[in-house]
Design a protein around this motif. Structure first.
Motif, PDB file in Angstrom:
ATOM      1  N   ASN A 200      29.949  44.330   5.893  1.00  0.00           N
ATOM      2  CA  ASN A 200      30.762  44.356   7.116  1.00  0.00           C
ATOM      3  C   ASN A 200      30.489  45.595   7.963  1.00  0.00           C
ATOM      4  N   SER A 201      29.624  46.482   7.475  1.00  0.00           N
ATOM      5  CA  SER A 201      29.222  47.651   8.264  1.00  0.00           C
ATOM      6  C   SER A 201      28.148  47.284   9.292  1.00  0.00           C
ATOM      7  N   PHE A 202      27.598  46.058   9.195  1.00  0.00           N
ATOM      8  CA  PHE A 202      26.537  45.615  10.109  1.00  0.00           C
ATOM      9  C   PHE A 202      27.139  44.857  11.279  1.00  0.00           C
ATOM     10  N   ARG A 203      26.728  45.249  12.494  1.00  0.00           N
ATOM     11  CA  ARG A 203      27.202  44.555  13.696  1.00  0.00           C
ATOM     12  C   ARG A 203      26.016  44.197  14.575  1.00  0.00           C
ATOM     13  N   SER A 204      25.892  42.931  14.900  1.00  0.00           N
ATOM     14  CA  SER A 204      24.891  42.493  15.868  1.00  0.00           C
ATOM     15  C   SER A 204      25.566  42.501  17.232  1.00  0.00           C
ATOM     16  N   CYS A 205      25.026  43.286  18.167  1.00  0.00           N
ATOM     17  CA  CYS A 205      25.716  43.580  19.430  1.00  0.00           C
ATOM     18  C   CYS A 205      24.953  43.040  20.637  1.00  0.00           C
TER      19      CYS A 205
ATOM     20  N   LEU B   9      21.789  39.185  18.473  1.00  0.00           N
ATOM     21  CA  LEU B   9      20.849  38.481  17.595  1.00  0.00           C
ATOM     22  C   LEU B   9      21.653  37.720  16.540  1.00  0.00           C
ATOM     23  N   HIS B  10      21.265  36.481  16.255  1.00  0.00           N
ATOM     24  CA  HIS B  10      22.056  35.669  15.334  1.00  0.00           C
ATOM     25  C   HIS B  10      22.041  36.277  13.926  1.00  0.00           C
ATOM     26  N   ARG B  11      23.206  36.269  13.305  1.00  0.00           N
ATOM     27  CA  ARG B  11      23.342  36.908  11.995  1.00  0.00           C
ATOM     28  C   ARG B  11      22.511  36.204  10.916  1.00  0.00           C
ATOM     29  N   CYS B  12      22.154  34.940  11.140  1.00  0.00           N
ATOM     30  CA  CYS B  12      21.354  34.231  10.141  1.00  0.00           C
ATOM     31  C   CYS B  12      19.938  34.816  10.037  1.00  0.00           C
TER      32      CYS B  12
END
Length: 442
Positions: free
Chosen positions: A307-312, A295-298
């Motif tokens: 920086n603990s968040f990762r879209s996978c 999923l796009h980070r925007c």
């Protein structure tokens, strides 16, 4: 509130764990679509799996010759290796929607397309042959699996199957020595923020529990041992009726973005405290075909600041403290349920591991990118934890392989319907359900 946070920090320190993402093979950034067909992904699958199965045959039936479909001789016992194709009477066909005979009758959409007359065919590059006998059950197998079959050709031109060899569980990296301390991973799926079934208070309770803002000192002590959160698909519901190609009014734009904003606010609370992975699901604003891209980070301006968040990707593969995890948002198992039978969802999951393919029905009945030189959905290494999201209920089982492999299977229920998340203890791969409920007195 501020004083309480300082007080908690004095006593409790959240545990950390070493994380490594293994999603690279599911990313399609370097792929170029040139109008290629799906035959190439089947050839790549057959080539890889046949090489593997050939290496297993000497330990299975070393005295028998290996033939191609074209090289079969009537009455002569041999082994053939190829891809299964399942003829299904009830399998939906796009042409049926336009046929004159059925235009008056409304099309029925059954949950399962199995029929007693279903039959299996095995094919390789040289040809295909219909399979017979009582050893191979069409109800268990689906199109796209590569197997070795021991049998002989009959006078009717069928191949009478006497025995079957699956690839079985792939090799597994040995589990690290058991740690003496508990570290937990929380799995949740089907949040469906913005839907009529979503209860925001229920999810807020989960967030408060994970972040240590709920319960007494003992509860907070357990929350401090949660080292990772995985959200496996269907996190948000976008009102698709508005996406009809027309220009959107400001009110429509607001109703489209509101659920995503709400999700972002909730996820920000988690990412501020510990690592968080989010995977796309079939109903999320992501591409439809597997492997689904991140999923796009925007979409998550607040959460992306951490920086603990990762879209996978979906499927998602990663390692925590050298324990390997592999999971999907549920499409692979849901599709298997339509075209085969099992006693529960965990059995479907076990079959995908033993067939060494995450989604054998892709691209036949499940959307998949047309890769040309590889099939990224092949399972090369056996995970220690295999999870599937968006299921009807929480189920779990520990399975063991012939070479000492140990895999924890987890069905993650839809949170919006059940209020249940799943907690895994990395120390011993034990897991339990975490249930949240809210009641309002009238």
């Amino acid at each position: 509130m501020e004083a309480m946070q300082i007080d908690v920090e004095k006593h409790l320190q959240r545990k950390q764990s070493l994380y490594q993402s293994l999603d690279e093979k599911f990313q399609i950034e370097k792929e170029t679509y040139r109008g290629q067909q799906y035959s190439q992904i089947y050839f790549a699958r057959l080539h890889t799996m046949r090489t593997l199965i050939y290496s297993l045959i000497p330990n299975w039936k070393p005295h028998l010759p290996v033939c191609t479909v074209l090289g079969l001789e009537e009455g002569k016992e041999c082994i053939i290796v190829g891809t299964l194709y399942k003829h299904m009477k009830l399998k939906p066909c796009i042409l049926d929607e336009y046929s004159k005979e059925r235009s008056v009758v409304p099309l029925v959409k059954p949950q399962n397309f199995m029929h007693s007359n279903d039959s299996l065919v095995l094919e390789d590059e040289s040809g295909r042959v219909k399979l017979g006998g009582t050893v191979l059950f069409p109800s268990v197998y689906v199109t796209g699996i590569v197997v070795a079959l021991h049998g002989k050709e009959t006078s009717a031109g069928e191949f009478l199957v006497l025995d079957i060899l699956d690839a079985d569980l792939p090799p597994q990296i040995e589990l690290p020595l058991k740690s003496r301390e508990d570290k937990y991973v929380v799995f949740v799926s089907g949040l469906r923020v913005g839907s009529s079934t979503c209860n925001p208070l229920q999810f807020q309770l989960l967030v408060d529990h994970i972040t240590g803002h709920l319960g007494d000192e003992k509860e907070q002590g357990i929350a401090a041992q949660i080292v990772h959160v995985v959200i496996s698909g269907n996190s948000v519901v976008v009102p698709r009726g508005l996406l009809n190609g027309q220009n959107l009014t400001s009110k429509d734009q607001s109703s489209l973005s509101e659920p995503i904003k709400e999700l972002d606010i909730l996820l920000t609370q988690i990412a501020a405290g510990l690592p968080l992975d989010i995977m796309p699901g079939p109903d999320d604003p992501a591409n439809f075909a597997l492997p689904q891209q991140p999923l796009h980070r925007c979409l998550f301006p607040g959460t992306s600041a951490y920086n603990s968040f990762r879209s996978c990707t979906n499927p998602h593969s990663f390692e925590l403290e050298n324990i390997s995890f592999l999971g999907t948002s549920g499409q692979n198992v849901d599709d298997l349920e339509k075209y085969s039978e099992a006693k529960d969802k965990l059995e479907f999951m076990e079959r995908t591991l033993r067939w060494r393919h995450l989604a054998p029905t892709a691209p036949n009945t499940l959307g998949c990118y047309p890769f040309t030189d590889r099939d990224p959905l092949l399972i090369e290494s056996c995970p220690h934890v295999y999870f599937v999201g968006n299921q009807d209920k929480y189920e779990t089982r520990l399975i063991k392989g012939s070479e000492g492999q140990v895999v924890r299977l987890i069905c993650i229920p839809k949170f919006c319907e059940t209020g249940v998340a799943v907690v895994l203890n990395m120390r011993n791969l034990e897991c339990h359900a975490l249930s949240f409920g809210t009641e309002f007195s009238s």
